[in-house]
Design an enzyme around this catalytic site. Sequence first.
Site, PDB file in Angstrom:
ATOM      1  N   LYS A  52       0.639  -1.328  -0.045  1.00  0.00           N
ATOM      2  CA  LYS A  52      -0.410   0.018   0.323  1.00  0.00           C
ATOM      3  C   LYS A  52       1.207   1.159   0.295  1.00  0.00           C
ATOM      4  CE  LYS A  52      -3.648  -2.492   2.447  1.00  0.00           C
ATOM      5  NZ  LYS A  52      -4.451  -2.591   3.294  1.00  0.00           N
ATOM      6  N   GLN A  96      -4.552  -1.765   9.870  1.00  0.00           N
ATOM      7  CA  GLN A  96      -4.244  -3.208   8.889  1.00  0.00           C
ATOM      8  C   GLN A  96      -4.891  -4.719  10.443  1.00  0.00           C
ATOM      9  OE1 GLN A  96      -3.158  -3.373   5.723  1.00  0.00           O
ATOM     10  NE2 GLN A  96      -3.275  -5.919   6.155  1.00  0.00           N
ATOM     11  N   ASP A 119     -11.448   2.855   4.363  1.00  0.00           N
ATOM     12  CA  ASP A 119     -11.022   1.312   4.118  1.00  0.00           C
ATOM     13  C   ASP A 119     -12.519   1.236   4.096  1.00  0.00           C
ATOM     14  OD1 ASP A 119      -9.047  -0.290   3.893  1.00  0.00           O
ATOM     15  OD2 ASP A 119      -8.787  -0.477   6.160  1.00  0.00           O
TER      16      ASP A 119
END
Length: 293
Positions: A52, A96, A119
């Site tokens: 990422k 994460q 997200d």
Amino acid sequence: MKLIDGKEASNAIRDKIKEEVAGLIDAGKRAPHLAAILVGEDPASQTYVANKEKSCQKVGITSTLYRLPAETTQDELLGVIDFINQDDEIDGVIVQLPLPDHIDKDTVIQAIHPSKDVDGFHPENVGKMVSGLPTYLPATPFGILMLLEHYKIETSGKSCAVLGRSNIVGTPMSLLLSRKADPGNCTVTTVHSRSQNIEQITAEADIVVAAFGQPHYLKADMVKDGAVVIDVGIHRVPSDKTKSGFRLIGDVDFDEVSKKASWITPVPGGVGPMTITGLLMNTMKAYRKEVYS
Ligand SMILES: NC(=O)c1ccc[n+]([C@@H]2O[C@H](COP(=O)([O-])OP(=O)(O)OC[C@H]3O[C@@H](n4cnc5c(N)ncnc54)[C@H](OP(=O)(O)O)[C@@H]3O)[C@@H](O)[C@H]2O)c1
């Protein structure tokens, strides 16, 4: 069979993002900024976060990684999120997953300010998605929609089997494909561990999205001729043919199923790159204040 090339589609989209960011910098503005929080040292998570970060850098998005030890307490993590929430120069933040067992994932997700939740996991953004309002769509289903759009694959009126009902993949995918939208307008069956006659459901589907997390689950006799097959699964399996000693495979038995499918995503190089592209797109939306002004 035609290949749905996630690298090609994602390069095309990322080139546009890169151009937009270069334009911002030329105009004297700051670059968009994504923060990522990684708790602990799970090897797969480290790889995902590194990918990422690299992808951000390639398009000119600033990325900051907050690397926290596995023994970080929930309160300490919430403190870092609060700090990021208040930083006007950070547009989006991702935590994460998975988190260590002593940290409650839902409490953490809900601590992220919805305007920075790139997200798309915060209940406020999930609610907006369900209501069809502008929001940050979860990156993997968002990436799959972009793939279908990029390759102009017809979804309207099609029957679709979504294998899996997780909050991050299966459930939002089922919802998004059944929406009155393009891509969308599918008749969706969501399949899970209590579903009966799974082979029959997949064999009747025009589109199958496989997100069970079961290596090579979907076999050729489970799909109909001409089906569109999207493979979300990622599994590292030992291999004596690669230098690293492993290779990546998906939930779909690609060699077999590709002989029957009209369109199919490979693993790697299918949904994976598009998931990161979805995250980059959401970061741009956050920067432009498209969802929250
Ligand atoms: N390519 C990418 O960028 C990307 C992104 C995210 C995830 N992934 C991969 O996608 C896969 C799925 O991820 P996830 O987070 O959605 O997984 P997950 O949370 O483990 O959910 C799996 C879902 O599949 C169902 N399921 C599993 N095995 C089944 C079986 N044999 N029969 C019927 N139902 C079954 C489960 O049913 P129940 O709900 O009944 O338990 C659950 O709903 C994983 O391989 C993951 O690594 C890839």
